[in-house]
Scaffold this motif. Structure first.
Motif, short mmCIF file in Angstrom:
data_model
loop_
_atom_site.label_atom_id
_atom_site.label_comp_id
_atom_site.label_asym_id
_atom_site.label_seq_id
_atom_site.Cartn_x
_atom_site.Cartn_y
_atom_site.Cartn_z
N ARG A 544 28.15 58.56 70.62
CA ARG A 544 26.80 58.01 70.81
C ARG A 544 25.99 58.21 69.53
O ARG A 544 26.14 59.21 68.83
N PRO A 545 25.11 57.28 69.22
CA PRO A 545 24.40 57.36 67.94
C PRO A 545 23.35 58.46 67.94
O PRO A 545 22.79 58.83 68.96
N GLY A 546 23.12 58.98 66.76
CA GLY A 546 22.04 59.94 66.59
C GLY A 546 22.44 61.38 66.76
O GLY A 546 22.50 62.14 65.80
N ASN A 547 22.77 61.80 67.99
CA ASN A 547 23.01 63.21 68.28
C ASN A 547 24.45 63.52 68.66
O ASN A 547 24.73 64.58 69.22
N GLY A 548 25.38 62.64 68.39
CA GLY A 548 26.78 62.92 68.68
C GLY A 548 27.39 63.84 67.63
O GLY A 548 26.87 63.98 66.51
N ARG A 549 28.53 64.46 67.97
CA ARG A 549 29.20 65.37 67.05
C ARG A 549 30.67 64.99 66.94
O ARG A 549 31.29 64.57 67.92
N VAL A 550 31.20 65.16 65.75
CA VAL A 550 32.61 64.90 65.48
C VAL A 550 33.18 66.13 64.79
O VAL A 550 32.60 66.62 63.80
N VAL A 551 34.29 66.64 65.30
CA VAL A 551 34.96 67.79 64.71
C VAL A 551 36.37 67.37 64.33
O VAL A 551 37.14 66.91 65.18
N VAL A 552 36.71 67.47 63.05
CA VAL A 552 38.04 67.13 62.57
C VAL A 552 38.74 68.42 62.18
O VAL A 552 38.23 69.21 61.37
N ILE A 553 39.91 68.63 62.74
CA ILE A 553 40.68 69.85 62.47
C ILE A 553 41.57 69.58 61.26
O ILE A 553 42.75 69.24 61.38
N ALA A 554 40.98 69.70 60.10
CA ALA A 554 41.68 69.49 58.84
C ALA A 554 40.89 70.17 57.74
O ALA A 554 39.69 70.47 57.91
N ASP A 555 41.55 70.42 56.63
CA ASP A 555 40.92 71.11 55.51
C ASP A 555 39.79 70.25 54.94
O ASP A 555 39.98 69.07 54.63
N SER A 556 38.64 70.86 54.78
CA SER A 556 37.47 70.11 54.32
C SER A 556 37.57 69.67 52.87
O SER A 556 36.80 68.80 52.44
N SER A 557 38.50 70.21 52.10
CA SER A 557 38.61 69.83 50.69
C SER A 557 39.39 68.55 50.47
O SER A 557 39.38 68.01 49.36
N LEU A 558 40.05 68.03 51.49
CA LEU A 558 40.85 66.82 51.34
C LEU A 558 39.95 65.58 51.24
O LEU A 558 38.88 65.52 51.86
N THR A 559 40.42 64.61 50.47
CA THR A 559 39.61 63.40 50.24
C THR A 559 39.31 62.63 51.52
O THR A 559 38.15 62.23 51.74
N PRO A 560 40.28 62.37 52.42
CA PRO A 560 39.94 61.65 53.66
C PRO A 560 38.94 62.40 54.52
O PRO A 560 38.09 61.78 55.17
N VAL A 561 39.02 63.74 54.54
CA VAL A 561 38.08 64.52 55.33
C VAL A 561 36.68 64.42 54.74
O VAL A 561 35.69 64.28 55.47
N GLN A 562 36.58 64.46 53.42
CA GLN A 562 35.28 64.30 52.78
C GLN A 562 34.69 62.93 53.06
O GLN A 562 33.48 62.79 53.28
N ALA A 563 35.52 61.89 53.05
CA ALA A 563 35.03 60.54 53.34
C ALA A 563 34.52 60.44 54.77
O ALA A 563 33.53 59.75 55.04
N LEU A 564 35.18 61.14 55.70
CA LEU A 564 34.72 61.13 57.09
C LEU A 564 33.43 61.91 57.25
O LEU A 564 32.51 61.46 57.95
N VAL A 565 33.34 63.08 56.62
CA VAL A 565 32.13 63.89 56.73
C VAL A 565 30.93 63.13 56.18
O VAL A 565 29.84 63.14 56.78
N ARG A 566 31.10 62.43 55.08
CA ARG A 566 30.01 61.65 54.48
C ARG A 566 29.90 60.25 55.06
O ARG A 566 28.94 59.53 54.74
N TRP A 567 30.85 59.87 55.87
CA TRP A 567 30.95 58.51 56.42
C TRP A 567 30.83 57.50 55.28
O TRP A 567 29.95 56.65 55.23
N ASP A 568 31.82 57.61 54.38
CA ASP A 568 31.81 56.77 53.18
C ASP A 568 33.19 56.16 52.98
O ASP A 568 33.93 56.55 52.07
N PRO A 569 33.57 55.18 53.80
CA PRO A 569 34.89 54.57 53.62
C PRO A 569 35.01 53.75 52.34
O PRO A 569 36.10 53.55 51.84
N VAL A 570 33.87 53.28 51.81
CA VAL A 570 33.91 52.50 50.58
C VAL A 570 34.37 53.38 49.42
O VAL A 570 35.20 52.97 48.60
N TRP A 571 33.82 54.58 49.34
CA TRP A 571 34.23 55.51 48.28
C TRP A 571 35.71 55.85 48.40
O TRP A 571 36.42 55.89 47.39
N HIS A 572 36.18 56.08 49.61
CA HIS A 572 37.60 56.42 49.78
C HIS A 572 38.49 55.24 49.40
O HIS A 572 39.53 55.43 48.76
#
Length: 673
Positions: A544-572
């Motif tokens: 749901r928009p605004g107050n939803g939460r997403v938890v990804v069980i993966a190392d935060s230093s990986l490029t795909p994880v960073q793209a998800l955290v920033r919601w930046d598929p263009v950069w990836h």
């Protein structure tokens, strides 16, 4: 046995005004000037024919079966050699050809595709004509729809959240060949957005083809289009031949101006196409598994170039191929501003993204469900459902030795062992082999002698069982291969789903947990990172928009994880394309895979006369099967068409020699490694 080669899917060089001699977007060079106008009748007559041939769906050699009209004299044909004239019924003339003229190109204009040189049209490009379907019961000719008043343009305020959205709809309504790559916002009602784009084109009297990955997406888009547009039909594999042919006629005759369907819809004979759409072009369901393996994105790009139709490639994530279209200028991107994105994007957290996680939960980096995932689920379950994405289905699909951690293998066929789950006579069911199905009740590790087993990968059913114990009183639903849910109510519940089977929740999910990220990122695949991000963003887009939460069980230093955290598929996508360009992998180059036995592959490589930039990698063993090998052949993008011709010539030589060993050849396949 005839060898199969995948033909080149030639795409025009991106750019608003392609220059003569510019190299093609997916490989070969197209000696042409500016894009041809859609109003040229001769071009329209060969639109899908050229697209089908250049993507390899239609063989360049051979003719289309024709229905022969009965003789005008009325004299019945007789059987030669008989003493008496026995009437032989003439085949009745059919007013509709077996294949649409646009699906079969002139033989002299067809390039070398590497397809099997047989007459006829494959089922993806033509519809069958069931005898039980009288034309009187089918849809009326297009003249019946000619008198309809054109629909008024549909206002689309939701597209205003994207800076280029309103201008794109305006270009669609005016019939301009606008090419765009659209990145949908989180929790976006993308079926409604596609319906609004289709309505903008239908209001001008032109046709629309929308291709989606599966039947669930098909139902959502068809429902959204039906609310705005009259004359919408759907095409999918589950329709019977009679009903499918009726709808095919409706599309061909122009009665239905909008057609929505799965991958075969890319070849639908839309009359006067004004917009071609593919949603989630990175989904492997968009690739035909039969030779010559056409890709929906490549086919629609070809059709858009040849007909002057607009093109829209949409999705939550972006592929490297779509990024290449943008970087070369052939397509423009439609993305929201960062301010708009921050207002609707969920909060995404990963393992180890801050120091307090290690203090609060020291085992968070090794736990399958760390405390941050439990806290997010517990908070969301107060008023909304929670989605848990698990990469693998089943109970425990992979086992290992409990002591040395070596893979647990069947002692009969060396296949992988798995746990089926459930009980038998009050005891847990023993492990079984996933290859020969033999049970293994007395496992003993051949390396260390241990009899203990441990799970390497936990499947969706075992995850649902564990979550049911962790959250007593909460309903647990599963969605996967056995039963795929379409929708779930908005009340608190746990929904465990495999990638691609996530149902839509009323009002959106309160939280999305993405488990076992290492299983997606650790695959030996060129597209592993891109595919992992695509699956994560598809699931996260349901929150749901605004107050939803997403938890990804993966190392935060990986490029795909960073793209998800920033919601930046263009950069990836830009990063992925740059890396492939540096390493020499598609889409930066044209690459073919040659699979077969070692002798067959080596013989095939000996027949190749590669272009100057040609390079052979391998061959190497193909997976765990030591009897098969794979060789990679790559050339520059400008020499992609020459590579296709070389492969076709080598295939013809093998066919002439009547070689018995099969060699499978694909151009730019999804799986390179």
């Amino acid at each position: 046995m005839r060898a199969e080669a995948a033909p080149p899917a030639e795409v025009p060089q991106p750019g608003a005004d392609p220059q003569p001699g510019a190299d093609l977007q997916t490989g070969a060079d197209l000696q042409t000037g500016a894009a041809r106008p859609a109003a040229a009748s001769q071009t329209e007559a060969a639109v899908q024919s050229e697209a089908a041939v250049q993507s390899g769906v239609v063989s360049p050699v051979g003719a289309v079966p024709r229905f022969e009209a009965a003789p005008q004299t009325g004299v019945p044909r007789t059987v030669a050699g008989s003493q008496a004239a026995v009437p032989h019924p003439e085949p009745a003339a059919h007013p509709e050809p077996a294949a649409h003229p646009e699906a079969v190109p002139p033989a002299e204009a067809a390039p070398q595709t590497g397809a099997a040189p047989q007459a006829g049209v494959p089922p993806t490009a033509a519809a069958s004509q069931p005898k039980a379907t009288p034309l009187a019961e089918a849809f009326p000719p297009s003249e019946a729809a000619a008198g309809r008043s054109r629909l008024p343009p549909v206002p689309a305020d939701a597209w205003a959240r994207y800076p280029r959205g309103p201008k794109y709809l305006e270009a669609l309504h005016e019939g301009r060949p606008a090419h765009a790559v659209w990145q949908a916002l989180p929790a976006e009602d993308w079926p409604a957005r596609l319906a609004e784009a289709a309505a903008a084109v239908a209001s001008s009297g032109r046709g629309v083809a929308i291709v989606v990955p599966d039947h669930r997406d098909l139902a959502r888009v068809a429902e959204a289009c039906g609310e705005l547009i009259e004359g919408v039909v759907t095409l999918s594999a589950d329709l019977g031949p009679s009903e499918r042919y009726k709808r095919w006629l409706a599309v061909r005759r122009g009665v239905a101006r909008v057609v929505v369907g799965t991958r075969a819809t890319a070849f639908a004979p839309v009359k006067d196409p004004g917009l071609l759409v593919v949603w989630d072009d990175g989904d492997d369901l968009h690739v035909e598994q039969r030779s010559p393996y056409p890709n929906v994105r490549d086919v629609l790009v070809q059709r858009a170039h040849m007909t002057g139709a607009a093109l829209l490639i949409g999705g939550f994530a972006r592929t490297a191929e779509a990024q290449l279209l943008v970087e070369t200028g052939w397509a423009h991107e439609i993305v929201a501003s960062r301010e708009t994105l921050r207002s609707v994007a969920p909060r995404v957290v990963s393992v180890g993204d801050n120091e307090w996680q290690d203090v609060k939960d020291p085992a968070a980096r090794t736990a399958r469900l760390p405390s941050i995932a439990f806290d997010a689920a517990r908070f969301a379950l107060t008023d909304s459902p929670v989605l848990i994405q698990v990469p693998r289905r089943g109970y425990v699909p992979s086992l290992a030795c409990g002591q040395c951690r070596g893979p647990a293998r069947c002692r009969r066929c060396a296949g992988p062992l798995a746990l089926p789950g459930g009980t038998q006579d009050g005891l847990p069911k023993p492990a079984y082999c996933r290859w020969c199905a033999a049970t293994e009740a007395a496992f003993r590790c051949p390396t260390c002698g241990s009899r203990k087993l441990r799970g390497q990968i936990i499947g969706a059913r075992r995850t649902a069982e564990e979550l049911g114990r962790a959250f007593p009183g909460i309903q647990v639903r599963t969605s996967g291969a056995d039963e795929v849910l379409t929708k779930v109510p908005g009340k608190p519940s746990l929904v465990v789903a495999t990638p691609g089977a996530e149902p839509v929740a009323e009002g959106g999910y309160g939280a999305v947990l993405l488990l076992d990220g290492w299983a997606l990122l650790g695959r030996a695949d060129l597209r592993a990172a891109e595919e992992a991000l695509r699956r994560w963003m598809t699931a996260a887009g349901l929150v749901r928009p605004g107050n939803g939460r997403v938890v990804v069980i993966a190392d935060s230093s990986l490029t795909p994880v960073q793209a998800l955290v920033r919601w930046d598929p263009v950069w990836h996508a830009a990063t992925e394309l740059a890396a492939r360009t540096e390493l020499g992998f598609p889409p930066a180059v044209r690459m073919a895979t040659i699979d077969g036995t070692p002798d067959a592959v080596n013989a095939m490589l000996d027949e190749l006369r590669l272009p100057p930039t040609g390079e052979i990698l391998g061959p190497v063993p193909l997976g765990d099967d030591e009897t098969k090998e794979r060789a990679l052949v790559r050339v520059s993008r400008a020499e992609g068409r020459q590579l296709a011709a070389v492969l076709a010539d080598a295939q013809a030589v093998r066919t002439a020699r009547k070689e018995q060993e099969l060699v499978r050849i694909k151009l730019d396949p999804l799986e390179v490694l």
